[in-house]
Design a protein around this motif. Structure first.
Motif, short mmCIF file in Angstrom:
data_model
loop_
_atom_site.label_atom_id
_atom_site.label_comp_id
_atom_site.label_asym_id
_atom_site.label_seq_id
_atom_site.Cartn_x
_atom_site.Cartn_y
_atom_site.Cartn_z
N VAL A 14 0.87 -1.18 0.00
CA VAL A 14 0.00 0.00 0.00
C VAL A 14 0.91 1.23 0.00
CG1 VAL A 14 -1.77 1.28 1.23
CG2 VAL A 14 -1.79 -1.22 1.27
N GLU A 15 0.68 2.13 -0.95
CA GLU A 15 1.53 3.32 -1.07
C GLU A 15 0.66 4.50 -1.46
OE1 GLU A 15 5.54 2.89 -2.87
OE2 GLU A 15 4.82 4.40 -4.29
N VAL A 16 0.75 5.60 -0.67
CA VAL A 16 -0.04 6.81 -0.91
C VAL A 16 0.88 8.02 -0.83
CG1 VAL A 16 -1.99 8.21 -0.15
CG2 VAL A 16 -2.09 5.72 0.06
N SER A 17 0.78 8.91 -1.79
CA SER A 17 1.64 10.09 -1.81
C SER A 17 1.24 11.07 -0.71
CB SER A 17 1.56 10.78 -3.17
OG SER A 17 0.29 11.40 -3.34
N GLY A 18 2.16 11.93 -0.36
CA GLY A 18 1.88 12.95 0.64
C GLY A 18 0.75 13.87 0.22
N THR A 19 0.68 14.17 -1.06
CA THR A 19 -0.40 15.02 -1.57
C THR A 19 -1.75 14.36 -1.38
OG1 THR A 19 1.09 15.98 -3.22
CG2 THR A 19 -1.28 16.20 -3.62
N ASP A 20 -1.86 13.07 -1.73
CA ASP A 20 -3.13 12.36 -1.55
C ASP A 20 -3.50 12.27 -0.08
OD1 ASP A 20 -3.97 11.93 -4.09
OD2 ASP A 20 -3.09 9.94 -4.29
N ALA B 162 -12.58 9.44 3.91
CA ALA B 162 -11.95 10.38 4.83
C ALA B 162 -10.43 10.27 4.83
CB ALA B 162 -12.49 10.17 6.25
N ASP B 163 -9.93 9.06 4.55
CA ASP B 163 -8.48 8.83 4.64
C ASP B 163 -8.07 7.90 3.50
OD1 ASP B 163 -5.98 7.39 5.47
OD2 ASP B 163 -6.12 8.76 7.16
N GLU B 164 -7.22 8.40 2.61
CA GLU B 164 -6.81 7.59 1.46
C GLU B 164 -6.05 6.35 1.86
OE1 GLU B 164 -6.61 6.42 -2.42
OE2 GLU B 164 -7.63 8.21 -1.70
N MET B 165 -5.19 6.44 2.88
CA MET B 165 -4.42 5.28 3.32
C MET B 165 -5.33 4.18 3.86
SD MET B 165 -1.55 3.68 3.71
CE MET B 165 -0.17 4.81 3.56
N ASP B 166 -6.31 4.56 4.69
CA ASP B 166 -7.24 3.57 5.21
C ASP B 166 -8.05 2.93 4.09
OD1 ASP B 166 -6.45 3.88 7.80
OD2 ASP B 166 -8.08 5.24 8.36
N GLN C 286 -7.14 2.48 0.94
CA GLN C 286 -6.28 1.57 0.20
C GLN C 286 -6.03 0.28 0.98
OE1 GLN C 286 -5.38 1.80 -2.93
NE2 GLN C 286 -6.39 3.80 -3.13
N LYS C 287 -5.91 0.40 2.30
CA LYS C 287 -5.76 -0.81 3.12
C LYS C 287 -6.97 -1.71 2.97
CE LYS C 287 -3.09 1.40 6.85
NZ LYS C 287 -3.14 1.80 8.27
N GLN C 288 -8.16 -1.12 3.03
CA GLN C 288 -9.39 -1.91 2.91
C GLN C 288 -9.47 -2.60 1.56
OE1 GLN C 288 -12.84 0.52 3.83
NE2 GLN C 288 -11.77 1.51 5.53
N CYS D 194 3.98 4.40 3.03
CA CYS D 194 3.81 3.06 2.46
C CYS D 194 3.81 2.02 3.57
CB CYS D 194 4.91 2.76 1.45
SG CYS D 194 6.57 2.66 2.13
N GLY D 195 3.32 0.85 3.19
CA GLY D 195 3.28 -0.27 4.11
C GLY D 195 2.91 -1.54 3.35
N GLU D 196 2.80 -2.62 4.08
CA GLU D 196 2.54 -3.91 3.45
C GLU D 196 1.48 -4.66 4.24
OE1 GLU D 196 5.30 -7.46 1.51
OE2 GLU D 196 5.99 -6.39 3.30
#
Length: 384
Positions: free
Chosen positions: A168-174, A183-187, A189-191, A358-360
Motif C-alpha cells: 500500500v503506497e499513498v503520496s503525501g499530496t493524496d 476520509a483517509d486515502e491510506m485507510d 487503500q488498506k481496505q 507506504c506499508g505492506e
C-alpha cells in the motif's frame, strides 16, 4: 438561493461556485466475497510452523475385492484370490456384495483364500473378478489362544503455509487532499487491498497447489499451499466412470450417488455442497417441475439453499472460484483455514524514502483438510 431550474454548470461564468455531482459513496464492481471461508468460519487454533501437520487414523478395513478371473464353478472352487489377503482371518464370515451366499474362511495363503461355500445353508453362487467382498465378522473358537494383534498405523498428513502480501503506497499530496467518498486515502487503500488478498485466499484454498519439488520453499522457490481439489483422491467422480449415473448434466441422481459413496467409504457427514454459478442453476432446477403458486403470490422463488438427503443435510454454497465443471462435497468439521501464529492479515508500516507513506499487508495461511476420503468431487460436468 432561489430555485432557478438551471444546472449550476449552465448558469454562466459569473457565478462563483462550480459544484460536482458526485456521490459520497465509492462503488466497487469487482467480486470480493468469500462464501466458502464464511461457511467454514474462523479456526480454533493457529498453525505453528510453515509445515502444518496433523494425524489421521482409520479402522481396519472390512471390505476387499475378488482378484481372480480364473474362477469357474461355485460348487467346485473353494479357493479364490483377493486383493489383500491380510485383511482376512480364519473364521471370518464373508459375503460377496449383492449375493445371498455366505462363506466361511478356513485358510489363507498370501492373497488366496480357502472357504466353505454355501455356509449356513445358503446356496453357492458365481462370483466375478473385482466384485466387493464384505467381511461380516470373525467367529472365534472357544478356549482358543488369542488372535494375532492387528492395527492400522496413524498417518501424518500436512500442508505448507503460503504468504499473501500486497503493498500500500499513498503520496503525501493524496494524504493531505480532501477525497470524494472517503476520509483517509491510506485507510481506504488498506481496505481495498485486504479485500483482494482475502479473495485470493479463498481462491487458493479451493484451487491452489504445491510445487512438485521443494514444497517447503526457498529463496528461489515460492512456498504455496495445497488446496481442497488437489487433496481429493478417493472420491473423485466423472461422468465416464463405470457405475456413475449417465449424462454430463448435474442432476439429483449424481448428487445422491456421490453422497452415498462418501457415506460408504467413511463416517463423514457431508454438510457443504460448493458449486459455481452454472451448477447452482442446475441444482435450483431440481424442483422446477413441482413448484406451485397461489393466486396471491407475487414473488417467484427459484433457489435451493439446503439439500436434504438420506445421507445428511447439505448447505449449498455458491463460490465463483469453484471450476464451473465441478461440484465439491465437503465435511466442514474436517476443514480449517489456519493462519501461522501471529501472521493473520495485518498491516506493517514501512520506511518511506520520499514524499509518500507506504506499508505492506501480510498474512500467512494454510489449509488443514483431514481425511480426504470424507470429502468428494464431481468433475467434467457439462457447462453449456
Amino acid at each position: 438561493m432561489a430555485f432557478t431550474g438551471k444546472a449550476t454548470y449552465s448558469a454562466g461564468t459569473n457565478l462563483p461556485e462550480l459544484a460536482e455531482d458526485v456521490s459520497d459513496l465509492v462503488g466497487i464492481v469487482s467480486p470480493y466475497e468469500t462464501p466458502l471461508l464464511d461457511a467454514l468460519g474462523d479456526p480454533l487454533r493457529e498453525a505453528r510452523s510453515t509445515r502444518h501437520e496433523w494425524l489421521e487414523d482409520e479402522l481396519l478395513p472390512n471390505k476387499d475385492a475378488v482378484n481372480d478371473s480364473t474362477y469357474t464353478d461355485p460348487d467346485v472352487d473353494t479357493t479364490f484370490v483377493v486383493d489383500h489377503g491380510s485383511r482376512f482371518r480364519i473364521g471370518d464370515q464373508i459375503q460377496i456384495e449383492g449375493s445371498k451366499e455366505l462363506m466361511l474362511v478356513t485358510g489363507i495363503s498370501t492373497n488366496t483364500l480357502t472357504a466353505v461355500r454355501g455356509y449356513a445353508g445358503t446356496t453357492a453362487e458365481d462370483m466375478g473378478d473385482n466384485q466387493i467382498i464384505n467381511i461380516l465378522g470373525n467367529a472365534g473358537l472357544e478356549g482358543d489362544s488369542k488372535p494375532d494383534a492387528r492395527f492400522a498405523n496413524r498417518a501424518r498428513k500436512g500442508n505448507y503455509t503460503q504468504i499473501f502480501a500486497v503493498t500500500v503506497e499513498v503520496s503525501g499530496t493524496d494524504m493531505a487532499a480532501s477525497q470524494l467518498g472517503l476520509a483517509d486515502e491510506m485507510d481506504y487503500q488498506k481496505q481495498e487491498r485486504l479485500r483482494e488478498v482475502i479473495r485470493d485466499l479463498e481462491n487458493t484454498v479451493i484451487n491452489g497447489g504445491q510445487p512438485a519439488s521443494n514444497p517447503q520453499g526457498s529463496d528461489a522457490v515460492r512456498r504455496s499451499m495445497k488446496g481442497v481439489i488437489r487433496h481429493l483422491a478417493t472420491n473423485v467422480f466423472k461422468p465416464t466412470d463405470a457405475g456413475f449415473p449417465s449424462g454430463t448434466n448435474l442432476d439429483e441422481d449424481k448428487i445422491n450417488y456421490v453422497l452415498r459413496r462418501i457415506w460408504e467409504n467413511s463416517n463423514s457427514n457431508v454438510d457443504l455442497i460448493v458449486v459455481g454459478g452454472f451448477q447452482k442453476r442446475k441444482i435450483n432446477a431440481f424442483c422446477g417441475d413441482s413448484r406451485t403458486y397461489g393466486a396471491q403470490d407475487t414473488t417467484f422463488t427459484n433457489m435451493i439453499g439446503i439439500y436434504e438427503s438420506d445421507f445428511g443435510v447439505c448447505r449449498i454454497v455458491t463460490s465463483r472460484w469453484v471450476p464451473q465443471d465441478s461440484v465439491l462435497f465437503l465435511d466442514s468439521s474436517r476443514i480449517s483455514v489456519l493462519p501461522l501464529a501471529g501472521r493473520s492479515f495485518y498491516f506493517k508500516p514501512l520506511a518511506s524514502s520520499g514524499d509518500y507513506e507506504c506499508g505492506e499487508l501480510i498474512g500467512e495461511y494454510t489449509l488443514e483438510l483431514k481425511n480426504e476420503a470424507a470429502h468428494g468431487i464431481i468433475r467434467n460436468l457439462s457447462v453449456s
